[in-house]
Design a protein around this motif. Structure first.
Motif, PDB file in Angstrom:
ATOM      1  N   TYR A 134       9.112  17.669  -8.972  1.00 18.85           N
ATOM      2  CA  TYR A 134       8.226  17.658  -7.462  1.00 18.85           C
ATOM      3  C   TYR A 134       9.168  16.643  -6.503  1.00 18.85           C
ATOM      4  O   TYR A 134       9.858  15.544  -7.112  1.00 18.85           O
ATOM      5  CB  TYR A 134       6.929  16.855  -7.635  1.00 18.85           C
ATOM      6  N   ALA A 135       9.372  16.920  -5.529  1.00 16.45           N
ATOM      7  CA  ALA A 135       9.959  16.091  -4.503  1.00 16.45           C
ATOM      8  C   ALA A 135       8.851  15.506  -3.534  1.00 16.45           C
ATOM      9  O   ALA A 135       8.150  16.102  -2.911  1.00 16.45           O
ATOM     10  CB  ALA A 135      10.816  16.660  -3.629  1.00 16.45           C
ATOM     11  N   ARG A 136       8.818  14.011  -3.364  1.00 17.22           N
ATOM     12  CA  ARG A 136       7.680  13.263  -2.658  1.00 17.22           C
ATOM     13  C   ARG A 136       8.159  12.362  -2.082  1.00 17.22           C
ATOM     14  O   ARG A 136       9.208  11.748  -2.210  1.00 17.22           O
ATOM     15  CB  ARG A 136       6.643  12.723  -3.616  1.00 17.22           C
ATOM     16  N   THR A 137       7.652  12.098  -0.582  1.00 21.28           N
ATOM     17  CA  THR A 137       7.986  11.193   0.212  1.00 21.28           C
ATOM     18  C   THR A 137       6.795  10.094   0.301  1.00 21.28           C
ATOM     19  O   THR A 137       5.628  10.900   0.350  1.00 21.28           O
ATOM     20  CB  THR A 137       8.499  11.579   1.636  1.00 21.28           C
ATOM     21  N   TYR A 138       6.774   8.956   0.217  1.00 23.59           N
ATOM     22  CA  TYR A 138       5.982   7.920   0.167  1.00 23.59           C
ATOM     23  C   TYR A 138       6.044   7.067   1.412  1.00 23.59           C
ATOM     24  O   TYR A 138       7.184   6.754   2.030  1.00 23.59           O
ATOM     25  CB  TYR A 138       5.692   6.950  -0.926  1.00 23.59           C
ATOM     26  N   LYS A 139       4.985   6.639   2.086  1.00 25.90           N
ATOM     27  CA  LYS A 139       5.102   5.516   3.181  1.00 25.90           C
ATOM     28  C   LYS A 139       4.258   4.265   2.668  1.00 25.90           C
ATOM     29  O   LYS A 139       3.325   4.322   2.185  1.00 25.90           O
ATOM     30  CB  LYS A 139       4.363   6.026   4.482  1.00 25.90           C
ATOM     31  N   MET A 140       5.162   3.165   2.730  1.00 21.40           N
ATOM     32  CA  MET A 140       4.766   2.005   2.288  1.00 21.40           C
ATOM     33  C   MET A 140       4.614   0.777   3.270  1.00 21.40           C
ATOM     34  O   MET A 140       5.586   0.600   3.860  1.00 21.40           O
ATOM     35  CB  MET A 140       5.506   1.574   0.900  1.00 21.40           C
ATOM     36  N   LYS A 141       3.543  -0.075   3.267  1.00 24.01           N
ATOM     37  CA  LYS A 141       3.449  -1.037   3.961  1.00 24.01           C
ATOM     38  C   LYS A 141       2.960  -2.291   3.208  1.00 24.01           C
ATOM     39  O   LYS A 141       2.278  -2.134   2.227  1.00 24.01           O
ATOM     40  CB  LYS A 141       2.426  -0.953   5.035  1.00 24.01           C
ATOM     41  N   PHE A 142       3.288  -3.773   3.702  1.00 22.40           N
ATOM     42  CA  PHE A 142       2.618  -4.735   3.095  1.00 22.40           C
ATOM     43  C   PHE A 142       1.277  -4.813   2.849  1.00 22.40           C
ATOM     44  O   PHE A 142       0.624  -4.491   4.094  1.00 22.40           O
ATOM     45  CB  PHE A 142       3.240  -6.118   3.427  1.00 22.40           C
ATOM     46  N   LYS A 143       0.533  -5.176   2.015  1.00 28.10           N
ATOM     47  CA  LYS A 143      -0.990  -5.110   1.945  1.00 28.10           C
ATOM     48  C   LYS A 143      -1.262  -6.443   2.824  1.00 28.10           C
ATOM     49  O   LYS A 143      -0.682  -7.556   2.913  1.00 28.10           O
ATOM     50  CB  LYS A 143      -1.420  -5.519   0.258  1.00 28.10           C
ATOM     51  N   LEU A 172       0.835  -1.258   0.182  1.00 30.68           N
ATOM     52  CA  LEU A 172       0.017   0.043  -0.076  1.00 30.68           C
ATOM     53  C   LEU A 172       0.789   1.113   0.134  1.00 30.68           C
ATOM     54  O   LEU A 172       1.820   1.473   0.800  1.00 30.68           O
ATOM     55  CB  LEU A 172      -0.922   0.009   1.225  1.00 30.68           C
ATOM     56  N   VAL A 173       0.748   2.126  -0.890  1.00 32.96           N
ATOM     57  CA  VAL A 173       1.581   3.339  -1.079  1.00 32.96           C
ATOM     58  C   VAL A 173       0.614   4.690  -0.607  1.00 32.96           C
ATOM     59  O   VAL A 173      -0.460   4.780  -1.010  1.00 32.96           O
ATOM     60  CB  VAL A 173       2.076   3.575  -2.436  1.00 32.96           C
ATOM     61  N   GLU A 174       1.193   5.081   0.281  1.00 32.20           N
ATOM     62  CA  GLU A 174       0.565   6.412   0.653  1.00 32.20           C
ATOM     63  C   GLU A 174       1.594   7.661   0.821  1.00 32.20           C
ATOM     64  O   GLU A 174       2.667   7.630   1.024  1.00 32.20           O
ATOM     65  CB  GLU A 174       0.104   6.352   2.106  1.00 32.20           C
ATOM     66  N   LEU A 175       1.057   8.565  -0.227  1.00 34.86           N
ATOM     67  CA  LEU A 175       1.761  10.018  -0.309  1.00 34.86           C
ATOM     68  C   LEU A 175       1.653  10.802   1.156  1.00 34.86           C
ATOM     69  O   LEU A 175       0.677  11.027   1.374  1.00 34.86           O
ATOM     70  CB  LEU A 175       1.441  10.859  -1.466  1.00 34.86           C
ATOM     71  N   ILE A 176       3.052  11.109   1.616  1.00 38.93           N
ATOM     72  CA  ILE A 176       3.071  11.673   3.178  1.00 38.93           C
ATOM     73  C   ILE A 176       3.622  13.019   2.937  1.00 38.93           C
ATOM     74  O   ILE A 176       3.462  13.902   3.822  1.00 38.93           O
ATOM     75  CB  ILE A 176       3.701  10.830   4.092  1.00 38.93           C
TER      76      ILE A 176
END
Length: 249
Positions: free
Chosen positions: A240-249, A200-204
């Motif tokens: 754009y500079a972005r940071t994502y937070k990822m966790k296993f589904k 799961l990818v979340e833009l933070i």
């Protein structure tokens, strides 16, 4: 970062291990910043909770993020192809340590408290059996430094060392690739999601830094651009500079 089999200059937008080592030797290290990422201060509890964590930092250079984490009681394992920045980090921060030879891998710089372990090695010589698993992966734009052809095995390696309930923080840049072939390489959210379908990818965090120079970004402590890519990226119609937070589904 390239695998050892990739020759320098073999393909546009690729870099061989020897070229990264040379960049450090020549001081061409615009990708290195002298302060830790302020996101760590702003979101410490969210990232680490209230207990010490095991953190993996790929293509770590001599990032001050690692000093910040180590100073707060976490165990940090990093990997960097160039030995110079690892040696300098331990010297500059007066960290008591030992240097060990790891057969088939490279050198391991290990702090005496055994909570800062940095491998001078090709990242693809690292394995779960060597380093174990981690609660947190801190990948601040290493993913856009890796050669595009190596992304899948890079992903496979990193996910293999992440606990099922672990968290993967990844920083990426998005820009017009016609102005700069890389590294860094452009990656938008779809590219991240396509590369990590099991997550799961979340833009933070997101910054629009279009048209801004490396010196300006550094003065504002925004960790965005790399090496001599700065002028090329400034000419991109979007950045754009972005940071994502990822966790296993």
């Amino acid at each position: 970062m390239a695998g050892n089999q990739v020759a320098a200059g073999e393909e546009r937008g690729m870099m061989a291990n020897s070229e990264w080592v040379e960049s450090w030797a020549l001081g061409n290290t615009g990708f290195h910043f002298d302060k830790h990422d302020p996101y760590l201060d702003e979101h410490e509890e969210e990232i680490f909770g209230d207990e010490p964590k095991n953190v993996f930092v790929p293509l770590c250079g001599k990032s001050k993020d690692m000093i910040w984490m180590h100073g707060r009681g976490h165990t940090v394992v990093g990997v960097e192809i160039a030995e110079q920045p690892i040696r300098e980090l331990f010297q500059e921060h007066d960290i008591p340590h030992q240097v060990l030879e790891v057969a088939g891998v490279g050198k391991l710089y290990k702090s005496n408290d055994e909570r800062l372990l940095l491998y001078a090695a090709d990242i693809f010589d690292i394995s779960e059996s060597l380093v174990g698993k981690f609660n947190v992966i801190w990948d601040m734009k290493s993913i856009v430094a890796i050669n595009v052809a190596d992304r899948i095995k890079y992903r496979d390696l990193l996910l293999s060392v992440l606990y099922r309930d672990g968290v993967y923080y990844v920083g990426a840049l998005e820009f017009d690739s016609s102005v700069w072939a890389g590294p860094p390489h452009t990656m938008d959210r779809k590219a991240i999601e396509d590369l990590f379908p099991e997550c799961l990818v979340e833009l933070i965090d997101e910054m629009n830094v279009t048209g801004r120079t490396l010196s300006t970004l550094k003065s504002e402590e925004k960790m965005v651009e790399f090496n001599d890519a700065g002028l090329a990226l400034k000419s991109s119609p979007y950045l754009y500079a972005r940071t994502y937070k990822m966790k296993f589904k």
